[in-house]
Enzyme design. Structure first.
Site, PDB file in Angstrom:
ATOM      1  N   ARG A  87      36.274   7.690 -10.318  1.00  0.00           N
ATOM      2  CA  ARG A  87      34.867   7.605 -10.723  1.00  0.00           C
ATOM      3  C   ARG A  87      34.717   7.027 -12.126  1.00  0.00           C
ATOM      4  NH1 ARG A  87      31.638  12.834  -8.242  1.00  0.00           N
ATOM      5  NH2 ARG A  87      31.183  11.803  -6.271  1.00  0.00           N
ATOM      6  N   LYS A 144      32.695  19.932   9.647  1.00  0.00           N
ATOM      7  CA  LYS A 144      31.597  20.567  10.371  1.00  0.00           C
ATOM      8  C   LYS A 144      30.595  19.570  10.946  1.00  0.00           C
ATOM      9  CE  LYS A 144      30.520  23.352   6.841  1.00  0.00           C
ATOM     10  NZ  LYS A 144      29.719  24.354   6.161  1.00  0.00           N
ATOM     11  N   GLY A 163      33.752  12.809   0.291  1.00  0.00           N
ATOM     12  CA  GLY A 163      34.766  13.269  -0.658  1.00  0.00           C
ATOM     13  C   GLY A 163      36.181  13.181  -0.125  1.00  0.00           C
ATOM     14  N   GLY A 215      27.671  13.278  -0.796  1.00  0.00           N
ATOM     15  CA  GLY A 215      26.310  13.607  -0.365  1.00  0.00           C
ATOM     16  C   GLY A 215      25.364  12.429  -0.472  1.00  0.00           C
TER      17      GLY A 215
HETATM   18  P1  ADP Z   1      34.179  14.381   3.813  1.00  0.00           P
HETATM   19  O1  ADP Z   1      34.338  15.092   2.495  1.00  0.00           O
HETATM   20  O2  ADP Z   1      34.953  13.110   3.880  1.00  0.00           O
HETATM   21  O3  ADP Z   1      32.732  14.215   4.204  1.00  0.00           O
HETATM   22  P2  ADP Z   1      34.450  16.838   5.263  1.00  0.00           P
HETATM   23  O4  ADP Z   1      34.178  17.581   4.016  1.00  0.00           O
HETATM   24  O5  ADP Z   1      33.438  16.889   6.352  1.00  0.00           O
HETATM   25  O6  ADP Z   1      34.833  15.316   4.951  1.00  0.00           O
HETATM   26  O7  ADP Z   1      35.783  17.425   5.947  1.00  0.00           O
HETATM   27  C1  ADP Z   1      37.028  17.307   5.368  1.00  0.00           C
HETATM   28  C2  ADP Z   1      37.937  18.439   5.779  1.00  0.00           C
HETATM   29  O8  ADP Z   1      37.987  18.621   7.187  1.00  0.00           O
HETATM   30  C3  ADP Z   1      39.361  18.150   5.353  1.00  0.00           C
HETATM   31  O9  ADP Z   1      39.670  18.938   4.239  1.00  0.00           O
HETATM   32  C4  ADP Z   1      40.200  18.488   6.580  1.00  0.00           C
HETATM   33  O10 ADP Z   1      41.316  19.322   6.293  1.00  0.00           O
HETATM   34  C5  ADP Z   1      39.229  19.195   7.479  1.00  0.00           C
HETATM   35  N1  ADP Z   1      39.611  19.014   8.890  1.00  0.00           N
HETATM   36  C6  ADP Z   1      39.627  17.865   9.580  1.00  0.00           C
HETATM   37  N2  ADP Z   1      40.076  18.063  10.822  1.00  0.00           N
HETATM   38  C7  ADP Z   1      40.349  19.375  10.948  1.00  0.00           C
HETATM   39  C8  ADP Z   1      40.858  20.202  12.014  1.00  0.00           C
HETATM   40  N3  ADP Z   1      41.150  19.685  13.208  1.00  0.00           N
HETATM   41  N4  ADP Z   1      40.999  21.527  11.760  1.00  0.00           N
HETATM   42  C9  ADP Z   1      40.685  22.036  10.559  1.00  0.00           C
HETATM   43  N5  ADP Z   1      40.221  21.319   9.520  1.00  0.00           N
HETATM   44  C10 ADP Z   1      40.056  20.001   9.705  1.00  0.00           C
HETATM   45 MG    MG Z   2      34.057  17.158   1.962  1.00  0.00          MG
END
Ligand code: ADP
Ligand code: MG
Length: 396
Positions: free
Chosen positions: A37, A203, A353, A376
């Site tokens: 960043r 999620k 992130g 976000g």
């Molecule tokens: P981003 O920050 O890119 O938007 P998220 O915050 O939605 O992504 O999700 C990231 C997290 O999801 C990671 O830390 C990863 O470990 C977790 N994750 C992905 N697949 C699985 C899984 N099958 N079981 C548990 N955790 C998972």
């Molecule tokens: Mg995240």
């Protein structure tokens, strides 16, 4: 209409307040763990300095609750030191944001000088968007630049009330925000087909709005990560002990029903007997996860399927890792998707992130079209939201 940029400002001999997003990940002892960043803001900062201006930099870091003295990990000293190292010029650091230290250092600032103010969130007026606080902060400088894309979805004082204190011709966006808006414009208004979204991560609930919006314009939406199991359970399949959002089954079902076949779910899975390093793992075909097992990553057939779709895409937007990539044994799917984006001839954008962290970690950050500095802010932009922080910057 493109926004007024830092290029349009007369900065010679002027003090330019740049709202940056130096909200960087830190190590346990407070060092900068990832300087992406800070590096991303350099083009704007150098432009002002090269044209004879000086810089007053404003950022938040984390969510401090106390006073600077008690809340040392949230102070910007290590960030200022890292900036000095990256920009190769002296950087001064104030002990407050609008107090005596900031006022004195800002008043003494010479052309070419750089001043980093203390974490703006130490001031109660920041979160509240307080105009009195904004006025004090704005009084330190002659012009305002927003180069804090990662914070653009927030209405905090330094994002909205502070620029409002400046005449319209003295407000602008920086080169980082300009670049982020350009790629978002392509994704929202002008994607080359086939347009493919790849969604994963923790999620479904975080991503429902983005998925609903993207489904209107994409040709395919590939699903991975933990959200897979909420979709599979919604279809009535067994998901073992996989991470799931039991209260979101209706939402998942509705998304599948309204997607007109655009949503693609994994065809095989890497499963493990526990969700951590050292687990026993195996691959299962089809949509059923056996009892007692955790779905941890997309399987090899899914990797091949998704890579093929991504390689043939005109535009790809990716948010959310395909598995728990932080553990080596569960990282293959995320790595393969990152590689496919890197090799795809289309426009390829990554946001979020952990997604950005993954692309960086696997060495593909320079091989995709764009890695967003916003989590976000990137997702909310894809939902079609318009931010107040950008509304206050006039069009050119
Ligand atoms: P981003 O920050 O890119 O938007 P998220 O915050 O939605 O992504 O999700 C990231 C997290 O999801 C990671 O830390 C990863 O470990 C977790 N994750 C992905 N697949 C699985 C899984 N099958 N079981 C548990 N955790 C998972
Ligand atoms: Mg995240």
């Amino acid at each position: 209409m493109p926004k007024q940029t830092v290029r349009d400002l007369d900065v010679k001999g002027k003090k330019v307040l740049v709202r940056v997003d130096f909200n960087v990940p830190q190590t346990k002892d407070g060092a900068v763990a990832d300087d992406r960043r800070i590096r991303s803001a350099l083009p704007t900062l150098k432009d002002v300095l090269d044209r004879g201006g000086s810089l007053i930099l404003v950022s938040h870091l984390g969510r401090p609750t106390g006073e600077p003295a008690a809340d040392a990990p949230f102070k910007l000293d290590t960030v200022a030191a890292k900036l000095q190292e990256l920009i190769g010029r002296p950087v001064e650091k104030a002990d407050d944001t609008v107090g005596p230290s900031a006022k004195k250092l800002a008043a003494d600032l010479k052309p070419g000088g750089i001043l980093v103010l203390e974490n703006v969130r130490f001031n109660k007026g920041e979160k509240k968007g307080d105009p009195a606080f904004a006025k004090e902060l704005a009084s330190l400088a002659d012009a305002y630049v927003n180069d804090a894309f990662g914070t653009c979805h927030r209405d905090e004082a330094s994002m909205v009330a502070v620029p409002e204190q400046f005449p319209a011709e003295k407000r602008a966006i920086g080169f980082l925000v300009e670049k982020e808006l350009k790629i978002l414009d392509t994704l929202l208004k002008n994607p080359k087909s086939p347009y493919v979204a790849v969604m994963g991560g923790a999620k479904v609930s975080d991503k429902i709005l983005v998925m609903e919006t993207l489904l209107k314009s994409v040709d395919k939406l590939l699903v991975g990560g933990a959200m897979t199991y909420t979709f599979l359970k919604a279809q009535g399949h067994g998901i073992g002990k996989s991470r799931v959002e039991a209260d979101k089954l209706d939402v998942a079902r509705n998304l599948l029903d309204s997607a007109g076949g655009k949503i693609v779910l994994p065809v095989d899975h890497l499963i493990a007997d526990k969700p951590e390093a050292g687990a026993q793992t195996k691959v299962v075909d089809g949509p059923e996860i056996p009892d007692g097992w955790f779905g941890m990553d997309i399987g090899p057939k899914t990797i091949e399927l998704y890579a093929q779709i991504i390689l043939e895409a005109g535009t790809v937007v990716w948010n959310g890792p395909m598995g728990m990539f932080e553990v080596e044994a569960f990282a293959k799917g995320t790595k393969a998707v990152a590689l496919a984006l890197a090799e795809s001839p289309g426009v390829t954008a990554v946001g979020g992130g952990e997604s950005a962290e993954a692309v960086e970690k696997f060495g593909y950050a320079d091989k995709v079209s764009h890695v967003s500095t916003g989590g976000g802010a990137f997702l909310e932009s894809l939902e079609g939201k318009q931010f107040n922080s950008l509304k206050v910057i006039p069009d050119r």
